[in-house]
Motif scaffolding. Structure first.
Motif: not given
Ligand SMILES: Cc1cc2nc3c(=O)[nH]c(=O)nc-3n(C[C@H](O)[C@H](O)[C@H](O)COP(=O)(O)OP(=O)(O)OC[C@H]3O[C@@H](n4cnc5c(N)ncnc54)[C@H](O)[C@@H]3O)c2cc1C
Length: 805
Positions: A140-147, A239-241, A86-90, A114-118
């Motif tokens: 903006a960042f979506i913390p729950s996105d991943g790889q 921990n790179l998104p 769960e790396s998040g996406c920037l 879905l949490d996405m914050h500026i």
């Protein structure tokens, strides 16, 4: 081999394995997956593995959110490594318009749960410290996105399916099908045949070929898609998104100590358009460094250390892309027992888990738990299947994958496919066209020196004032609207009345010449179709529905036709053009153009009849979608130009003007008329959508009656609410904006726009009934919270006085 299975899935990629996983999870275990190579040997094995969740549609986002939920637990459940992180996406913004897009995305994501914050550029740098911030104005960042590892995910789902009884045949090539009528009875393979009840085509970019073998049109085309993998990068954080720098058309993902860098070139390259080579299994295409160069140049600017970092490999893998950028799912309209799940446009890994679940529901329960119209195969027609169309439009869509998505944006390729007989006339009168289902439709008319084109903008668009004039023409005088693109069917036969009354929620058993507005519901009471049905004779009914819904609605009706030959359905869309004459002077105009009497007594609202205009026969249907007195004139196309010219000439003294689709939208929003796919969907019943007046529970049995009876007794849980913004400055809703009360999210905007008569912005959205009576709401528009008021009644002519005059 001569086997039998309830369900045969063709394709052992992530989609096929996910479908098997979810079918077996839902208890349907007699499932076979057939794979010509090894599992994952199509597009899946070489995917980059970014898992993003946000799409522009709420239900599609739910589907992708479910993928993440599943991927989080899959490793533990199956004991196979999936590589989920769960790396998040920037997301980066390097211009004002992109930043607007991100703000809109963040507001929309909130409405979708879905949490996405500026975040600031500085925060972005903290998250991705190896980049150079040059040009970045926001993020903006979506913390729950991943790889994840795409092969690992697929193998885990295959194991899960197998543990519950699914059989997997590898190295088995599907060569054809045995058909009986519109059913597949057996799947032929190079190792023998498998008789089955249902077939699922999950063959990725081979899906079109497999579809052709079954007689199904699947509009997809393989495109090359490249990414490169770098050597280890010094100082790489653990921990790179993942990161999307769309202004440079690029995406990034950490890969061990280095990076995966991929992107979407403006001039994507289609591949194997005449057929995929027979031996193409577990293969890649030759790396095309020249084509990738503009992307790698951008990547070096963003991450300067790349200048001195070596490349380990370049992956050039073909993938199935579609002409609208969405995947293709659901039951094939041409067949009775074939499903499709292909064309995943480089988001098949992100979609995989959720798509498998939705498909399993579709197969077992007849429909997915949430409406997936944007992905439904029924959104395509015959004009979508030709190679030229596929290449031209898909290339444009591929090139726009990361470009800014403008409000009201139209596509430039594959235009003028379907033209009304009025096309040239209206072009000469300033028509600016949009395209729907291949049809050119005038969106507005450039007058008084306006440039005859849309100029993309997030601010007030160039057509805004002109559409206001067209709107007022319909409210105050008389407008002509070419709506020839409407889908039209005839249903005929001894059993037609009984059949349609079993499909329709409203009662269509009315005298000849009457028109009924009705929904066709599913067993849950959800609205599958929203149509008008005109009774032309004892046994002949004329059905009108939206331009893009023809295949969908036709298929829904056809699937329910009894097999005793008592009812037949024909698609007569091309047999009739339609000119809508609407506005307070419309009767006067029509009356001066026909020898027939069309007084209010002779042709009431909700009636139709044949008349003659000049020398030409026409069917006139008196209904409205604008909220004014109006007549839809259906004519054979050869009369269309002639009738238009009569109406235009006779209307000069009455102030007649041409009117386009953008004005219709504004007019219908003021009047509270719903649009299928937004306010009317299979997820919503007529009571919550505010069209309960169309449900006749007393007429006898019809599809959905039991559910609707229950809903009516207890009252609906949700209500479609109409809001106006308290700030009069025009805004441009696109759907998906968040509706809140004191910061708490209550719903999302289904559709909205500017009402030129009431001079307010209008938005509709479903709200739980406990929350519909607050004095004030806020609608989050590109991050700006604008106060809004809810309205109980239609904003324009609530007592329907205008339409009955
Ligand atoms: C370079 C690249 C990078 C990507 N990166 C990402 C990413 O980061 N995130 C993301 O979400 N998506 C990504 N994708 C997209 C993703 O790989 C695909 O969307 C996904 O793998 C599609 O899965 P599928 O099961 O539909 O198709 P496939 O994996 O292609 O599976 C279809 C299977 O059907 C089999 N088959 C075909 N014909 C027959 C036949 N006649 N008989 C039997 N079997 C047959 C094939 O052998 C194949 O295994 C990327 C794609 C590419 C090309």
């Amino acid at each position: 081999m001569h086997e039998n299975a309830q369900i045969v899935i063709i394709g052992g990629g992530i989609i096929g394995c996910s479908i098997a996983y979810h079918l077996t999870l839902m208890g349907l275990t007699d499932v076979i997956i057939i794979e010509k190579g090894e599992l994952t040997s199509g597009s899946t094995w070489h995917a980059a593995g970014l898992i993003g969740q946000l799409r522009s549609n709420q239900n599609v986002t739910q589907m992708l959110k479910y993928s993440v939920e599943l991927y989080k637990r899959l490793e533990k459940e199956t004991d196979l490594t999936t590589g989920w992180q769960e790396s998040g996406c920037l997301h980066l913004a390097c211009c004002r318009d992109r930043f607007s897009e991100l703000k809109r995305g963040a507001a929309m994501a909130r409405g979708f749960g879905l949490d996405m914050h500026i975040i600031s550029p500085k925060d972005a740098l903290d998250l991705f410290p190896i980049m150079d911030l040059k040009g970045v104005i926001g993020a903006a960042f979506i913390p729950s996105d991943g790889q994840a590892d795409p092969s690992g995910l697929t193998m885990a789902m295959a194991k899960g399916a197998k543990s519950r009884g699914a059989r997997i045949y590898r190295q088995t090539l599907v060569t054809g099908f045995e058909l009986k009528g519109s059913r597949v009875t057996a799947v032929n393979t190079n190792k023998g045949k498998i008789t089955c009840e249902t077939v699922v085509n999950a063959a990725g970019m081979w899906g079109k070929e497999i579809g052709r073998m079954m007689g199904i049109n699947i509009p997809l085309v393989p495109f090359q898609h490249q990414y490169l993998v770098t050597e280890d990068i010094y100082g790489m954080p653990s921990n790179l998104p993942t990161m999307r720098d769309k202004d440079s058309l690029l995406y990034y993902k950490k890969e061990v100590g280095g990076l995966v860098i991929g992107g979407y070139e403006r001039d994507g390259i289609p591949w194997a358009v005449d057929g995929i080579p027979k031996d193409f299994t577990q293969k890649l295409l030759a790396a095309d460094f020249d084509h990738f160069e503009p992307l790698s140049t951008g990547a070096i600017k963003r991450i300067p250390i790349l200048e001195t970092t070596g490349i380990v490999r370049m992956i050039n893998g073909p993938e199935a892309f579609t002409p609208d950028g969405n995947c293709i799912m659901g039951p094939a309209p041409e067949m009775d027992n074939c499903f499709v799940a292909t064309g995943f446009n480089a988001f098949g890994i992100a979609a995989g888990g959720g798509a498998g679940k939705m498909m399993a529901e579709w197969i077992i329960e007849g429909e997915p738990s949430v409406n997936l119209w944007p992905l439904d195969i029924a959104r395509f027609g015959k004009h979508h299947s030709g190679t030229k169309y596929l290449i031209d439009r898909t290339k444009e869509i591929y090139g726009k994958h990361y470009t800014i998505s403008w409000p009201y944006e139209e596509h430039g390729t594959a235009r003028c496919i379907k033209q009304s007989p009025l096309y040239s006339i209206l072009t000469n009168k300033g028509a600016v066209y949009g395209q729907k289902f291949g049809w050119e439709r005038a969106n507005w008319f450039a007058q008084e020196g306006l440039e005859q084109k849309d100029i993309p903008s997030f601010d007030t668009p160039n057509w805004f004032a002109q559409v206001g004039k067209e709107h007022r023409t319909v409210r105050e005088k008389v407008g002509l609207i070419d709506q020839s693109s409407f889908s039209k069917f005839e249903v005929e036969g001894d059993g037609a009345l009984q059949f349609l009354n079993y499909l329709a929620a409203n009662n269509i058993n009315k005298p000849l010449g009457n028109v009924t507005y009705t929904q066709l519901c599913n067993e849950r009471g959800g609205v599958e179709c929203d149509v008008t049905i005109s009774r032309l004779s004892e046994k002949l009914f004329f059905i009108i529905t939206g331009t893009a819904f023809g295949v969908h609605d036709f298929t829904w009706i056809k699937r329910h036709i009894p097999c005793d030959s008592s009812v037949a359905i024909r698609d007569v869309t091309s047999c009739y053009s339609m000119i809508n004459v609407c506005g307070p002077y419309s009767r006067e105009l029509l009356q001066t153009s026909t020898e027939d009497v069309i007084s209010n007594e002779r042709l009431q609202f909700g009636q139709c009849r044949y008349i003659t205009i000049g020398y030409a026969p026409a069917l006139v249907v008196r209904i409205t979608y604008t909220g004014e007195l109006g007549y839809e004139i259906y004519v054979q196309p050869e009369y269309c130009k002639y009738i238009y010219e009569i109406l235009w000439k006779n209307g000069q003294d009455l102030g007649v003007k041409n009117v386009g689709y953008r004005a219709i939208d504004s007019l219908r929003l003021e009047k509270g008329y719903r649009y299928w796919g937004a306010e009317l969907t299979p997820d919503h019943n007529p009571y919550e959508s505010g069209v309960g007046f169309c449900v006749d529970l007393k007429k006898g049995s019809f599809i959905g009656r039991d559910a609707l009876l229950r809903i009516k007794e207890v009252g609906p849980n949700r209500k479609l609410c109409c809001f106006t913004l308290n700030d009069a400055k025009p805004v441009f809703f696109r759907g998906g904006e968040t509706i809140c009360h004191k910061g708490e999210v209550l719903g999302v905007v289904t559709s909205g726009g500017y009402g030129y008569t009431i001079k307010k912005n209008i938005a509709y959205g479903f709200i739980e009934t406990d929350y519909v009576n607050f004095n004030e709401y806020e609608i989050d528009y590109y991050g700006e919270k604008i106060s809004a008021t809810v309205h109980e009644k239609a904003l324009y002519d609530p007592n329907r006085e205008k339409i009955f005059i």
